[in-house]
Design a protein around this motif. Sequence first.
Motif, short mmCIF file in Angstrom:
data_model
loop_
_atom_site.label_atom_id
_atom_site.label_comp_id
_atom_site.label_asym_id
_atom_site.label_seq_id
_atom_site.Cartn_x
_atom_site.Cartn_y
_atom_site.Cartn_z
N GLU A 102 28.57 31.55 33.96
CA GLU A 102 29.54 31.83 32.90
C GLU A 102 30.65 30.78 32.89
OE1 GLU A 102 32.59 35.38 31.52
OE2 GLU A 102 30.93 35.90 32.85
N THR A 103 31.07 30.36 34.09
CA THR A 103 32.09 29.32 34.22
C THR A 103 31.63 28.03 33.54
OG1 THR A 103 32.97 30.21 36.29
CG2 THR A 103 33.35 27.87 35.87
N PHE A 104 30.39 27.62 33.83
CA PHE A 104 29.87 26.38 33.25
C PHE A 104 29.64 26.51 31.74
CE2 PHE A 104 28.94 25.34 37.69
CZ PHE A 104 29.39 24.03 37.73
N TYR A 105 29.27 27.71 31.31
CA TYR A 105 29.09 27.96 29.89
C TYR A 105 30.43 27.85 29.15
CZ TYR A 105 28.15 30.40 25.50
OH TYR A 105 28.07 30.72 24.17
N TRP A 156 40.12 21.39 36.21
CA TRP A 156 39.94 22.21 35.01
C TRP A 156 38.83 23.24 35.23
CZ3 TRP A 156 36.05 21.78 30.91
CH2 TRP A 156 36.42 22.43 29.71
N LEU A 157 37.73 22.80 35.86
CA LEU A 157 36.59 23.66 36.11
C LEU A 157 36.94 24.78 37.10
CD1 LEU A 157 33.61 23.89 35.26
CD2 LEU A 157 33.02 22.46 37.24
N TYR A 158 37.66 24.43 38.17
CA TYR A 158 38.11 25.44 39.14
C TYR A 158 39.01 26.48 38.47
CZ TYR A 158 36.39 23.57 43.61
OH TYR A 158 35.61 23.17 44.66
N THR A 159 39.85 26.03 37.55
CA THR A 159 40.75 26.95 36.83
C THR A 159 39.93 27.95 36.01
OG1 THR A 159 42.40 25.19 36.68
CG2 THR A 159 42.70 27.08 35.22
N THR A 186 37.72 33.34 35.33
CA THR A 186 36.52 34.13 35.06
C THR A 186 36.36 35.23 36.11
OG1 THR A 186 35.42 32.24 34.03
CG2 THR A 186 33.99 34.01 34.81
N VAL A 187 36.54 34.87 37.38
CA VAL A 187 36.40 35.85 38.47
C VAL A 187 37.51 36.89 38.41
CG1 VAL A 187 36.40 36.18 40.97
CG2 VAL A 187 35.15 34.27 39.98
N LEU A 188 38.76 36.45 38.20
CA LEU A 188 39.88 37.40 38.13
C LEU A 188 39.69 38.39 36.99
CD1 LEU A 188 43.01 35.17 38.92
CD2 LEU A 188 41.88 36.84 40.40
#
Length: 198
Positions: A52-55, A74-77, A82-84
Amino acid sequence: MTDSQLIQLIKQGNTELYSELMRRYQRKILAFVYHMLKNSQMELIAEDLCSETFYKAFRSLHSFREVDASFSTWLYTIARNTVLSELRKNRVGNVSLEESGYTPVAPLEVAPEQAVLRNERMSLVRKAINNLPEKQRSALILREYDQMDYQEIATILDQSVSSVKSLLFRARSSVKLQLESYFYEPAYAEQPERMKSQ
């Protein structure tokens, strides 16, 4: 090819190159997502949240500006948000770093007895880190395991650099306090109990 060059080509329509960006970051993002998940029963959705993050990143790539942050930051953010968001929906407990499979990059010692000691210590350190509040834990993981600088961590956690330094100070102090009894000789660690005044 650098991330910047890849992103430019993807923005120009070469979307198949996004798989190369995924290949570069998938393992790290998956480990980070595992770490963030707060209940061992949610381990099964770690790969889904990573996807989902990559999407989400792909869908928003047109708005990504390198002057604001590096692609990895940016990706880590996006991964953290997404997880939170998922955790807010589920309101569940903690997953330990041991269960997450998230390990530091430091090399193993060669002597077997040192390797055993190191593994025991790492297990204790992971448990101590797992006890930290979410922001302290994330800051410590990003700094010590992912080797990120203060500004990158500040961007990911949406904090100021001084707040990140404060989070790291409190996190390290808490971990040290939790581990004191394991790493110091009892003769030095134990203090005589003061008698209560009447």
